[in-house]
Design a protein around this motif. Structure first.
Motif: not given
Length: 569
Positions: A320-343
């Motif tokens: 469970x923690x591993x999944x949450x770590x990945x989810x919030x890690x991806x959120x952090x990467x999104x906030x700093x512009x390292x990942x983007x979505x279609x829109x």
């Protein structure tokens, strides 16, 4: 403070306050009177006359609701029927509704509509007073429409049915899938929309004048913005419904609609404020994406409920923690512009406020990492699977002394519950009769803990109160502890121990159902946690207690029971 900073703060507060308030104020009502399996298409709840039928092909609710607040059949004292946590639970739901409403206001389906709607009032009205009056009516109709939606949910299912949903494994799994769909919608996979013919029909009615026109203007806002607000509303209704309170869905929608209506009314009263509104842009889509990550994280809690109740042992604590770590890690990467979505728009640079928010998100990720090795993580422990499900616990090799008795493994149901359930250093029984016999033999009062796998408050009590060394020592040395799980669907009773409940008229076939029936029949309660302290004659030494997060107060409660026991002996 730029626009994205405001948006991100709103989204993060929506999630973090959900974490903070739910364990502190929510009441986990975890009672369900029948055996639920994924192999059977139906379940029955209630008496023979009033039943709730759940079918995997659809949901049909029949007749009335079951009254479980029956008169206790033993000489045991009855607890008070009114639980003081009920009001706090409703306040919790209302606050979540307000946060959801403010978050919805920042959605791209609603935010750009504010200048147009306010301009309609100010230009059409003959005076400022009339414009304000029309805006107030418009806001009132928004509240009426959404509160009516909450009332429909309660009327359609009934409060007892909502209570049953909170522990039903099938519905917890469906809730998980529903939140995943909502998350996918916010992340840009698709848009949830109502039929265009229905939307056009509602919109056409808004051209009428007077109260009817204003009502349909509010209705148009609700239907046109559904692709953005639908997931938020759905999440709020799921959260409110699983609290089992008859007013929960309506209170949640009251908070949501109140927060949504406030900006329209304020801007109509003070049109000059429109000039200070940030312009629409790519930041609006960022709101949806951040909320999509949060929806995905919350969805995992419902899947964890199912995993625990059916003893799958798939979503253990570290998984469970591993999944949450990945989810919030991806959120952090999104906030700093390292990942983007279609829109999404391209992030040209990192502003200081955006950087600060990213720091908070990544700090939360770092905070969770030690939990992979058994760190308690008390601030979020109520949402995590029990520490006993941790496969690798580094503290196990640090010399921590366990209070478990040498004969503990010979106790009934020990192997089924203990490795997954208990906190470190506790020495519980998992069968009431066996615990009562031990209490009589050792001359100690019996502390009965009615708990559940899905019980957020129970995990909070274990992490923040029972983990206190003084409380733990007092329970281990002065009491015999019985932990009775009410929502375990996996452990069957032997054939010769199965019986028909005199309270519900249903056949009791599992340990969880037996504990459920015992709590209702003897203590006139259907909420967890419930602490009952008994003497050798099975009489209450002190009134029963629910969750109490004050360590000194809970210590005083235990001591009062010890004093009462000593006075009788």
């Amino acid at each position: 403070m730029n626009n994205f900073f405001k948006v991100s703060v709103a989204m993060l507060w929506f999630f973090l306050i959900h974490l903070a308030l739910a364990p502190a104020f929510s009441q986990d009502t975890l009672i369900d009177f029948d055996d639920v399996t994924f192999n059977d298409g139906q379940e029955e709840v209630g008496s023979d006359e009033d039943t709730l039928i759940t079918d995997l092909e659809g949901v049909v609710f029949e007749d009335g609701q079951q009254d479980i607040t029956t008169t206790p059949t033993s000489s045991t004292q009855s607890i008070e029927e009114e639980n003081p946590e009920d009001d706090m639970s409703l306040w919790n739901i209302f606050i979540k509704g307000i946060l959801g409403g403010f978050a919805a206001f920042l959605m791209p389906c609603i935010f750009p509509m504010v200048p147009l709607t306010v301009s309609f009032f100010t230009k059409k009205a003959a005076s400022k007073l009339q414009a304000v009056s029309q805006a107030l009516t418009y806001g009132l109709f928004i509240i009426v429409i959404y509160v009516a939606l909450g009332m429909i949910i309660t009327i359609a299912f009934g409060p007892e049915a909502l209570n049953a949903l909170s522990t039903n494994g099938i519905f917890n799994f469906l809730f998980f899938l529903l939140l995943v769909v909502f998350a996918a919608s916010f992340l840009g996979a698709f848009e949830l929309t109502l039929p265009s013919s229905f939307v056009n029909r509602i919109d056409a009615q808004s051209d009428k004048g007077g109260l009817i026109g204003q009502f349909f203007m509010a209705a148009s806002l609700a239907v046109v913005s559904f692709s953005c607000t639908g997931p938020i509303i759905g999440t709020l209704l799921v959260d409110a419904a699983t609290k089992g309170d008859r007013l929960g869905p309506a209170i949640g929608m009251l908070g949501f609609s109140f927060a949504l209506a406030i900006p329209f009314v304020l801007f109509a009263m003070f049109p000059s404020l429109l000039k200070s509104m940030p312009k629409s842009g790519g930041w609006l889509n960022s709101v949806k994406v951040v909320l999509g990550f949060l929806e995905l994280a919350l969805a995992m809690k419902f899947l964890s409920n199912v995993d625990l109740a059916y003893n799958w042992q798939i979503l253990d604590r570290e998984v469970f923690l591993a999944i949450w770590i990945v989810i919030f890690g991806l959120m952090g990467l999104y906030l700093i512009g390292k990942i983007k979505f279609a829109h999404d728009s391209t992030l040209q640079f990192m502003s200081v406020p955006r950087t600060i928010i990213a720091i908070f998100v990544f700090s939360f990720v770092v905070y969770m990492i030690p939990g992979m090795w058994g760190a308690p993580l008390k601030s979020i422990a109520a949402f995590l699977p029990p520490i006993g499900t941790q496969d690798f616990d580094i503290s196990a090799g640090t010399g921590i002394v366990s209070a478990t008795s040498s004969d503990a493994t010979d106790r009934r149901y020990f192997n089924h519950f203990h490795d997954r359930a208990t906190i470190k250093g506790m020495d519980p029984y998992y069968d009431y009769e066996e615990a009562l016999a031990a209490a009589r033999d050792q001359g100690k009062p019996l502390l009965v803990d009615f708990t559940g796998w899905n019980c957020v408050n129970c995990r909070q009590m274990e992490a923040n109160v029972w983990s206190d060394p003084g409380i733990k020592e007092m329970i281990n040395t002065k009491f015999i502890l019985a932990e009775l799980y009410v929502d375990d669907y996996d452990l069957k009773l032997p054939e010769d121990e199965q019986y028909v409940s005199p309270t519900t008229g249903k056949k009791i076939t599992t340990v969880g159902r037996k504990n459920t029936d015992f709590q209702i029949t003897k203590f006139n309660s259907n909420s967890q946690p419930l602490y009952a302290i008994l003497d050798e004659n099975e009489e209450l030494l002190v009134p029963t207690s629910g969750a109490n997060y004050s360590i000194p107060s809970y210590r005083a409660y235990l001591q009062s029971a010890i004093d009462a026991y000593n006075a009788k002996n």
